[in-house]
Design a protein around this motif. Structure first.
Motif, short mmCIF file in Angstrom:
data_model
loop_
_atom_site.label_atom_id
_atom_site.label_comp_id
_atom_site.label_asym_id
_atom_site.label_seq_id
_atom_site.Cartn_x
_atom_site.Cartn_y
_atom_site.Cartn_z
N VAL A 144 -81.57 13.04 -52.99
CA VAL A 144 -82.67 13.09 -53.93
C VAL A 144 -83.80 12.21 -53.42
O VAL A 144 -83.55 11.17 -52.80
CB VAL A 144 -82.20 12.66 -55.36
N GLY A 145 -85.02 12.68 -53.61
CA GLY A 145 -86.16 11.91 -53.12
C GLY A 145 -87.36 12.12 -54.01
O GLY A 145 -87.33 12.96 -54.91
N PHE A 146 -88.41 11.36 -53.75
CA PHE A 146 -89.66 11.56 -54.48
C PHE A 146 -90.46 12.66 -53.81
O PHE A 146 -90.41 12.81 -52.59
CB PHE A 146 -90.49 10.28 -54.49
N CYS A 156 -86.88 14.87 -56.80
CA CYS A 156 -86.55 16.22 -56.39
C CYS A 156 -85.29 16.19 -55.54
O CYS A 156 -85.19 15.41 -54.60
CB CYS A 156 -87.72 16.79 -55.59
N ALA B 51 -85.37 14.13 -47.34
CA ALA B 51 -86.03 13.68 -48.57
C ALA B 51 -87.29 12.88 -48.23
O ALA B 51 -88.31 12.96 -48.92
CB ALA B 51 -85.08 12.83 -49.40
N HIS B 55 -91.13 13.83 -48.92
CA HIS B 55 -92.00 12.94 -49.67
C HIS B 55 -93.35 12.81 -48.97
O HIS B 55 -94.41 12.91 -49.59
CB HIS B 55 -91.33 11.57 -49.82
#
Lengths: 200, 150
Positions: A144-146, A156, B51, B55
């Motif tokens: 999960v990451g921003f 997200c 991820a 970002h």
């Protein structure tokens, strides 16, 4: 490691060099409220709830205690009218996003925040980053990451990684102050890998 | 954009994770957008978590995760251009290529954006295509300029 002595809320506290003010306070049994802090994770300084007044060499400043290193003869006040006012507003701003979060409600009660001061914009995520950092730092999975930035920033899941790793872990779920993380996961699951979770 | 070309770009930066943004910029410049496969390939090669790549790719406005046209049209809507009829220029462009600001046409020929100022107000109204500035433009001239792009 040399010992550093400082005063927190009138009490003399001994701390090791490199500790943060928050760690020093907690080791002395003085509580400072936090949202984005987790002892196993690197300090983040995202929520600013742990703001305190720090006085050194005659000047008083507002610092964020979870990322502020202790220094000799620092005088820290964890509660003052100014600090309380700032925390009250911070909680009010966060409540606009997650009005029913139990953790925020508790803080709201403590600092007298008005739940309806700001227009509701229920995005539910308060950007504490606990899930993102836990997954990256402890689990090293980065499931999960921003994404995006500013007002559009949100968490997200990476479907490919989530499908493989998340059902067996879910350790980030209890960390989330608003339960938005769970919702985000269920949505990702429903869209990207519904069969894998149903055992199919 | 094929894997080999992405690898080539990554190799040129020595496979350094710190070059992530530069690599993404180069792919963006060549391909006009960043497909999911490209992000994955770059992440794998640089050993940066997807991820994190995601970002960064969503953080900067220079990157696009949706297909963009070969030609990038910027119509300036700043104050100086506005009073000299930027809206009519924009209307003409939208009419001509059949898309609204912020969109890309189905043939991936043009992407249209409005900008708030490109810093040459004396030339207003201004339209910029692929970095080339078309100043003191009129609706009629706009159509001529657009016809020059394949």
């Amino acid at each position: 490691m040399s010992e550093i002595s400082l005063r927190i809320d009138g009490e003399s506290v001994a701390a090791k060099e490199g500790m943060t003010v928050l760690e020093a306070a907690r080791s002395a049994g003085i509580s400072i409220p936090t949202l984005c802090h987790h002892e196993k994770l690197e300090p983040f300084g995202g929520c600013r709830i742990c703001i305190v007044e720090a006085e050194s060499r005659g000047a008083t400043r507002l610092v964020v205690s979870c990322v502020y290193p202790v220094e000799k003869d620092l005088v820290v006040r964890t509660r003052s009218p100014k600090v309380d006012r700032i925390r009250k507003t911070l909680v009010e701003l966060l409540l606009a996003h997650a009005p029913d979060s139990p953790e925020l409600q508790k803080l709201a009660k403590e600092y007298g925040s008005d739940r309806d001061r700001f227009e509701k914009e229920a995005s539910f995520c308060v950007h504490c980053g606990l899930c993102v950092r836990y997954c990256a730092e402890i689990k090293k999975k980065n499931a999960v990451g921003f994404v995006d930035r500013g007002v559009r920033k949100e968490i997200c899941f990476i479907p490919e990684i989530a499908a493989r790793e998340c059902n067996a872990c879910k350790e980030c779920f209890p960390l989330c102050p608003t339960s938005y993380l769970q919702a985000c996961f269920v949505l990702t699951e429903a869209l990207a890998f519904p069969l894998a979770s149903a055992g199919g | 954009m094929d894997k080999a070309r992405i690898d080539q770009i990554v190799d040129r930066h020595g496979g350094e994770a710190s070059a992530l943004i530069q690599i993404l910029l180069e792919i963006q410049r060549e391909n006009h957008w960043l497909p999911a496969e490209a992000l994955k390939r770059v992440s794998d090669r640089l050993k940066v978590p997807l991820a994190r790549t995601q970002h960064i790719a969503t953080f900067y406005k220079a990157f696009s995760l949706v297909p963009r046209g070969r030609h990038e049209i910027h119509v300036c809507m700043g104050t100086a251009c506005h009073v000299r009829g930027a809206q009519r220029i924009l209307d003409t462009v939208e009419d001509r290529i059949g898309i609204k600001a912020g969109e890309t046409d189905s043939e991936l020929k043009f992407s249209l954006e409005t900008v708030n100022c490109i810093g040459c107000c004396a030339l207003g109204p201004v339209m910029e295509i692929d970095g080339k500035t078309h100043g003191k433009i009129s609706p009629a001239k706009t159509a001529d300029v657009l016809n020059g792009y394949k």
